[in-house]
Design a protein around this motif. Structure first.
Motif, PDB file in Angstrom:
ATOM      1  N   ASP A   1      18.532 -24.075  82.031  1.00 60.61           N
ATOM      2  CA  ASP A   1      19.859 -23.544  82.356  1.00 60.61           C
ATOM      3  C   ASP A   1      20.141 -23.539  83.857  1.00 60.61           C
ATOM      4  N   LEU A   2      19.137 -23.879  84.673  1.00 63.91           N
ATOM      5  CA  LEU A   2      19.324 -23.888  86.122  1.00 63.91           C
ATOM      6  C   LEU A   2      20.080 -25.124  86.612  1.00 63.91           C
TER       7      LEU A   2
ATOM      8  N   VAL B   1      21.449 -17.603  82.758  1.00 64.14           N
ATOM      9  CA  VAL B   1      20.194 -18.361  82.672  1.00 64.14           C
ATOM     10  C   VAL B   1      19.224 -17.642  81.738  1.00 64.14           C
TER      11      VAL B   1
ATOM     12  N   THR C   1      14.578 -22.233  81.765  1.00 62.08           N
ATOM     13  CA  THR C   1      14.586 -23.003  83.009  1.00 62.08           C
ATOM     14  C   THR C   1      15.638 -24.102  83.002  1.00 62.08           C
TER      15      THR C   1
ATOM     16  N   SER D   1      22.973 -12.818  84.667  1.00 58.96           N
ATOM     17  CA  SER D   1      22.984 -14.278  84.720  1.00 58.96           C
ATOM     18  C   SER D   1      22.969 -14.891  83.326  1.00 58.96           C
TER      19      SER D   1
END
Length: 329
Positions: free
Chosen positions: A142-143, A137, A140, A135
């Motif tokens: 990046d969510l 990400v 946080t 991922s």
């Protein structure tokens, strides 16, 4: 011929024997077999693959040893918020709940909040953000725009997830595609590509995450950077503390290192109406079972007399207080 000194010695031995027998008769445990609590109680726990449920199973086993006449029924739930509601509604006698969920319930004027009492501080939940290993990400924030498992309605996970997202500048309703599922379903959904990440709050290790790591390459995203932004967000924020997840928490996560995260305490909770003797026995079994329970729920190894009495934001129940006094805490 019998020595004249022998008779006084025999008398002295006899007196000492009588005193020893009397002391043995007078010295009794806090609960004799006859006055141990009996009947049945209900403990509201959590989702079946979470640590609450396993802790409840092991505590029930310890209670069976300590008070054979007392039967404990375990009631699965979605988590802390539902557990608190069950207690005040009289649907459960005892429950496990996080300190932040309890503080929020009190601050928002939850019905019956003034009746809540604590038996013991148990172990800490660790906040976990799980993503596939590949991922993008890394933090946080990046969510944004992604499909994120946020926990079921009525769960402590959803409560803290909302706060974590807000601390990262994201609104749970507007900035992510919130998927309201629990730990029973989120790992399977991540594995199937139906969500991009999920949050979990639980003791280490959580079996559902362990099993997922054995099937799918996953990664834990650090959350410790959010702690400063959490401060002052509400009455619950004072219950979050900095913590680290050690590499051996989930050994199947490849390349796992120490992960900075946030922890919150779990409490064993009841209400002021709970019988004193019953609550004293439940509290005693929590402490008595620490080593046995800790063999399977590793976080429970941290339960001890020195920390169990720190049950903020709740006062100790009189029965629990009586136990700690008997244990000379």
């Amino acid at each position: 011929m019998r020595s004249p000194r022998r008779r006084p010695v025999q008398i002295l031995v006899g007196v000492l024997t009588v005193l020893a027998v009397a002391a043995a008769l007078l010295w009794q445990p806090v609960f004799t077999r006859e006055d141990r609590p009996s009947g049945s109680v209900t403990l509201s726990t959590g989702v079946t693959t979470g640590v609450y449920a396993r802790y409840g199973q092991l505590l029930r086993g310890q209670l069976a040893r300590d008070a054979p006449g007392l039967e404990m029924t375990l009631a699965p739930s979605v988590g802390s918020v539902e557990n608190i509601r069950r207690l005040v509604a009289g649907e459960a006698d005892f429950a496990i709940a996080t300190a932040d969920a309890l503080a929020t319930y009190q601050a928002t004027g939850g019905e019956g909040a003034e009746r809540l009492r604590a038996c013991a501080r148990l172990y800490d939940d660790y906040l976990q953000l799980v993503v596939p290993a590949g991922s993008a990400v890394r933090e946080t924030a990046d969510l944004a725009g992604l499909r994120v498992g946020v926990g079921q309605d009525g769960s402590g996970v959803q409560l803290v997830t909302r706060e974590l997202l807000a601390a990262a500048g994201l609104d749970m309703e507007a900035d992510v595609r919130a998927v309201r599922e629990g730990i029973n379903d989120m790992p399977r959904m991540l594995e199937a590509g139906r969500i991009d990440a999920f949050f979990w709050s639980g003791g280490l290790p959580t079996n559902a995450v362990t099993r997922l790591a054995a099937r799918l390459d996953i990664r834990l995203v650090p959350l410790g950077d959010l702690l400063p932004a959490l401060s002052g967000r509400g009455p619950h924020s004072g219950f979050y503390r900095a913590a680290v997840m050690p590499p051996d928490a989930y050994p199947d996560i490849a390349g796992s290192d120490v992960i900075d995260t946030i922890a919150v305490a779990n409490l064993l909770v009841t209400t002021e109406e709970s019988d004193d003797a019953l609550t004293e026995q439940i509290t005693r079994s929590v402490i008595n079972g620490r080593d046995r329970i800790g063999q399977e729920v590793h976080a429970a190894q941290r339960v001890d007399l020195r920390t169990a009495i720190y049950t903020r934001p709740l006062e100790l129940h009189p029965g629990a207080r009586a136990y700690y006094r008997s244990a000379k805490v």
